[in-house]
Design a protein around this motif. Structure first.
Motif, PDB file in Angstrom:
ATOM      1  N   LYS A 234       0.825  -1.208   0.000  1.00 40.07           N
ATOM      2  CA  LYS A 234       0.000   0.000   0.000  1.00 40.07           C
ATOM      3  C   LYS A 234       0.860   1.260   0.000  1.00 40.07           C
ATOM      4  CE  LYS A 234      -4.247  -1.778   2.130  1.00 40.07           C
ATOM      5  NZ  LYS A 234      -5.115  -1.728   3.327  1.00 40.07           N
ATOM      6  N   PHE A 235       1.913   1.250   0.814  1.00 37.70           N
ATOM      7  CA  PHE A 235       2.754   2.447   0.874  1.00 37.70           C
ATOM      8  C   PHE A 235       3.548   2.631  -0.403  1.00 37.70           C
ATOM      9  CE2 PHE A 235       6.638   4.793   2.005  1.00 37.70           C
ATOM     10  CZ  PHE A 235       6.028   5.989   2.378  1.00 37.70           C
ATOM     11  N   TYR A 236       3.980   1.538  -1.008  1.00 35.16           N
ATOM     12  CA  TYR A 236       4.723   1.646  -2.270  1.00 35.16           C
ATOM     13  C   TYR A 236       3.918   2.433  -3.299  1.00 35.16           C
ATOM     14  CZ  TYR A 236       6.853   0.559  -6.715  1.00 35.16           C
ATOM     15  OH  TYR A 236       7.414   0.678  -7.967  1.00 35.16           O
ATOM     16  N   TYR A 237       2.657   2.051  -3.492  1.00 37.90           N
ATOM     17  CA  TYR A 237       1.841   2.734  -4.497  1.00 37.90           C
ATOM     18  C   TYR A 237       1.484   4.157  -4.071  1.00 37.90           C
ATOM     19  CZ  TYR A 237       1.394  -1.415  -7.365  1.00 37.90           C
ATOM     20  OH  TYR A 237       1.669  -2.472  -8.184  1.00 37.90           O
ATOM     21  N   ARG A 238       1.455   4.376  -2.772  1.00 38.61           N
ATOM     22  CA  ARG A 238       1.157   5.732  -2.290  1.00 38.61           C
ATOM     23  C   ARG A 238       2.317   6.682  -2.560  1.00 38.61           C
ATOM     24  NH1 ARG A 238       0.334   7.270   4.080  1.00 38.61           N
ATOM     25  NH2 ARG A 238      -0.247   9.473   3.799  1.00 38.61           N
ATOM     26  N   GLN A 239       3.541   6.214  -2.397  1.00 39.47           N
ATOM     27  CA  GLN A 239       4.702   7.103  -2.464  1.00 39.47           C
ATOM     28  C   GLN A 239       5.388   7.181  -3.819  1.00 39.47           C
ATOM     29  OE1 GLN A 239       8.216   6.282  -2.806  1.00 39.47           O
ATOM     30  NE2 GLN A 239       7.714   4.145  -3.272  1.00 39.47           N
ATOM     31  N   VAL A 240       5.116   6.205  -4.710  1.00 44.14           N
ATOM     32  CA  VAL A 240       5.959   6.034  -5.887  1.00 44.14           C
ATOM     33  C   VAL A 240       6.002   7.268  -6.795  1.00 44.14           C
ATOM     34  CG1 VAL A 240       4.162   4.933  -7.309  1.00 44.14           C
ATOM     35  CG2 VAL A 240       6.584   4.402  -7.703  1.00 44.14           C
ATOM     36  N   ASP A 241       4.931   8.033  -6.851  1.00 42.38           N
ATOM     37  CA  ASP A 241       4.929   9.224  -7.706  1.00 42.38           C
ATOM     38  C   ASP A 241       4.983  10.534  -6.913  1.00 42.38           C
ATOM     39  OD1 ASP A 241       4.851   7.929 -10.234  1.00 42.38           O
ATOM     40  OD2 ASP A 241       2.758   7.416  -9.860  1.00 42.38           O
TER      41      ASP A 241
END
Length: 281
Positions: A234-241
């Motif tokens: 969840k955090f990966y997709y939240r922070q990636v951009d």
């Protein structure tokens, strides 16, 4: 009572709860869920596994079903035949069907991509053939993509007047920009080797080793804590951009939160005590 006894006997035979193993099939997909791995297989041969409205509805349902079942650890998207998916069913996008259906198709496609992003467990694409247009989008959106060395990937919409704008969204976030633009602007397919070097796929192997490689990756995931994997995904997709400073600001808090959950505590404790962790998931 007879039904309960039958269930008991089945559980005794297989020595595991019924929820750990089931198979189901429709005319366009089949599902097999066993030992934490749910394999969803596209098998609509007539339309080259197109992402028709019915297919996308099937996939969303299968991906989201069992998401709260802690026994679910990983989802695999595969396909029967030499075509993983040829993309949207263009018969559903003709001028005659009207704008409202066009909007429905692409809204449902986004819902399908969101179901992969929001899934609490990793979603793996298993590709052994051609993934084109929205089929390529589906592969690019998966968390991990494992393909055979005969696989090919393309976004050919420009060839027939429908630029692959939505397939280009995950493609631009996975593949090198020059590769993504070449695919989108020329409509030409790239090989498995090119897809690997550009970052579109994770692993390439011979067709005969594909099942084994997917299984190996699934087993590696199953060794980890489900709750920790869910939190991290969840955090990966939240922070990636995000802006990198904002990402670091939130990332520190995320690490602290991770340390506060049961499996975070258990992981650190097991490392210090030099033993295998006992995950609660």
């Amino acid at each position: 009572m007879i039904f309960m006894n039958c269930n008991f006997l089945i559980q005794k035979i297989f020595r595991q709860p019924l929820s750990k193993m089931y198979s189901s099939a429709s005319n366009i997909t089949s599902v097999h869920f066993e030992e934490g791995i749910k394999k969803i297989t596209l098998n609509d041969f007539k339309t080259r596994n197109s992402l028709s409205i019915a297919m996308m509805q099937n996939l969303v349902e299968h991906i989201t079903q069992d998401e709260n079942n802690q026994e679910l650890r990983v989802i695999v998207l595969a396909a029967e035949g030499s075509i993983f998916s040829a993309g949207h069913n263009l018969k559903e996008l003709t001028p005659e069907v009207g704008r409202s259906q066009h909007e429905e198709v692409f809204k449902l496609a986004s819902q399908l991509m969101y179901s992969i992003i929001d899934s609490p467990v990793p979603v793996i694409a298993q590709v052994d053939g051609l993934a084109a247009a929205a089929g390529c989008q589906l592969v690019a959106q998966c968390d991990i993509a494992i393909c055979s060395n005969i696989s090919k990937f393309s976004t050919p919409g420009v060839n027939f007047g429908l630029f692959c704008s939505t397939p280009g969204i995950p493609l631009a976030r996975k593949a090198h920009r020059t590769t993504a633009l070449k695919m989108l602007l020329t409509g030409e397919a790239i090989s498995a080797a090119e897809a690997k070097s550009s970052g579109l796929v994770t692993t390439v192997c011979p067709s005969e080793d594909l099942e084994k490689e997917v299984k190996r990756t699934c087993e590696a995931i199953k060794l980890k804590s489900r709750s920790v994997v869910e939190l991290g995904k969840k955090f990966y997709y939240r922070q990636v951009d995000m802006d990198i400073k904002k990402a670091y600001e939130l990332g520190g808090g995320q690490m602290v939160e991770n340390l506060s959950i049961a499996d975070g505590k258990e992981g650190v404790r097991s490392f210090v005590e030099k033993r295998k962790p006992r995950w609660s998931h």
